[in-house]
Design a protein around this motif. Structure first.
Motif, short mmCIF file in Angstrom:
data_model
loop_
_atom_site.label_atom_id
_atom_site.label_comp_id
_atom_site.label_asym_id
_atom_site.label_seq_id
_atom_site.Cartn_x
_atom_site.Cartn_y
_atom_site.Cartn_z
N SER A 1 0.83 -1.20 0.00
CA SER A 1 0.00 0.00 0.00
C SER A 1 0.87 1.25 0.00
N GLU A 2 0.30 2.33 -0.50
CA GLU A 2 1.00 3.63 -0.54
C GLU A 2 0.58 4.45 0.68
N ILE A 3 1.55 5.04 1.38
CA ILE A 3 1.23 5.79 2.60
C ILE A 3 1.87 7.17 2.56
N ASP A 4 1.27 8.08 3.32
CA ASP A 4 1.87 9.39 3.58
C ASP A 4 2.56 9.33 4.94
N TYR A 5 3.65 10.06 5.09
CA TYR A 5 4.33 10.09 6.38
C TYR A 5 5.02 11.43 6.60
N VAL A 6 5.25 11.73 7.85
CA VAL A 6 5.98 12.93 8.25
C VAL A 6 7.34 12.50 8.77
N VAL A 7 8.41 13.12 8.27
CA VAL A 7 9.75 12.79 8.74
C VAL A 7 9.95 13.36 10.15
N LYS A 8 10.25 12.48 11.09
CA LYS A 8 10.41 12.89 12.49
C LYS A 8 11.85 13.19 12.84
N GLY A 9 12.78 12.58 12.08
CA GLY A 9 14.19 12.81 12.38
C GLY A 9 15.08 12.06 11.41
N ILE A 10 16.34 12.48 11.32
CA ILE A 10 17.31 11.85 10.43
C ILE A 10 18.62 11.66 11.18
N ASP A 11 19.13 10.45 11.11
CA ASP A 11 20.43 10.14 11.69
C ASP A 11 21.48 10.35 10.61
N GLN A 12 22.26 11.42 10.72
CA GLN A 12 23.24 11.77 9.70
C GLN A 12 24.34 10.72 9.58
N ASN A 13 24.63 10.02 10.66
CA ASN A 13 25.71 9.03 10.62
C ASN A 13 25.33 7.78 9.83
N THR A 14 24.09 7.36 9.98
CA THR A 14 23.65 6.13 9.29
C THR A 14 22.81 6.43 8.05
N GLY A 15 22.33 7.67 7.93
CA GLY A 15 21.46 8.01 6.81
C GLY A 15 20.04 7.45 6.97
N GLY B 1 10.03 8.09 10.18
CA GLY B 1 8.80 8.75 9.75
C GLY B 1 7.60 8.29 10.54
N SER B 2 6.52 9.06 10.49
CA SER B 2 5.29 8.72 11.21
C SER B 2 4.08 8.89 10.29
N ARG B 3 3.42 7.79 10.01
CA ARG B 3 2.17 7.87 9.24
C ARG B 3 1.05 8.47 10.10
N LYS B 4 1.06 8.16 11.39
CA LYS B 4 0.02 8.65 12.29
C LYS B 4 0.01 10.17 12.33
N ASP B 5 1.20 10.80 12.36
CA ASP B 5 1.27 12.27 12.35
C ASP B 5 0.77 12.84 11.02
N LYS C 1 -3.67 15.55 7.88
CA LYS C 1 -4.67 15.48 6.81
C LYS C 1 -6.08 15.61 7.38
N ARG C 2 -6.33 14.98 8.51
CA ARG C 2 -7.66 15.08 9.12
C ARG C 2 -8.00 16.53 9.47
#
Length: 227
Positions: A27-41, A45-49, A54-55
């Motif tokens: 399935s295709e989902i929308d998500y919000v990026v919550k954070g990025i680990d620069q060391n590991t890349g 993400g959070s679909r719930k957020d 959207k709601r």
């Protein structure tokens, strides 16, 4: 990605999570990026957020004309998130909505998994909407109510005592349901011999038609058992 239902039916939470997630593969989902680990890349993400955002936008905020974007009677496109035999779950602008078999088609379906897959796009009609509680917006939708019922025209063409070919779609304690090739559905009594299984090809002799209730009944006169 998913919310646990209130009633886990005596199942372990991790087992329920695993089941819900596995049903969404593809399935295709929308998500919000919550954070990025620069060391590991690695990104988190959070679909719930994303769904909460959207709601608020589609169900609670108003347009310039002072109307809601989503309302009862609206026809719109939704994404199929998961499929079970009894129906489908769609993402309708940030709300997971369950559509049962009876609202998927004017024809009788016995298993939604033969017609839908996660990731499909479907056109639906919003049939009920209650936003009294902003934290618990309730929505119902239908696929079959988007279009007119083709069965109505098919029933008008039926002739009593005439023979029609069709396929057995369901067998239960009330009888045998046959999807006639010309578009109508017919309920038949059990034949004197063996009961034809699902998917058997049959010939039906029409015994009666109730135009007001959209019901057709008849008798099976010939059966071809599928290999």
């Amino acid at each position: 990605i998913v919310n646990l239902p209130r009633d886990l039916r005596d199942q372990e939470p991790n087992d329920v999570y695993h089941y819900l997630l596995s049903k969404r593969i593809g399935s295709e989902i929308d998500y919000v990026v919550k954070g990025i680990d620069q060391n590991t890349g690695l990104a988190v993400g959070s679909r719930k957020d994303a769904m909460a955002t959207k709601r608020r936008h589609y169900y609670l905020s108003l347009t310039r004309e002072g109307t809601y974007r989503i309302y009862e009677g609206l026809c719109c496109e939704a994404r199929v998130m998961s499929v079970i035999p009894e129906g489908i779950f769609i993402d309708l602008f940030g709300i997971d909505v369950y559509i049962p078999l009876r609202e998927l088609s004017h024809m009788r379906l016995s298993d939604a998994m033969g017609y839908y897959e996660p990731g499909d796009r479907v056109l639906v009609k919003v049939t009920r909407l209650n936003r009294d509680d902003p934290n618990n917006i309730r929505v119902a939708a239908s696929v079959k109510q988007v279009t007119s019922n083709p069965v109505d025209k098919a029933i008008e063409k039926l002739e009593i005592e005439s023979f029609y070919a069709g396929t057995v779609t369901m067998v239960d304690e009330t009888g045998i349901f046959v999807q006639l090739d010309m578009g109508a559905e017919c309920r038949c009594r059990y034949p004197y011999r063996a009961r034809p299984p699902k998917d058997a090809r049959v010939i039906v002799k029409i015994a009666g038609v109730d135009m007001k209730r959209k019901l057709v009944w008849g008798n099976i006169t010939y059966v071809t058992i599928p290999k």
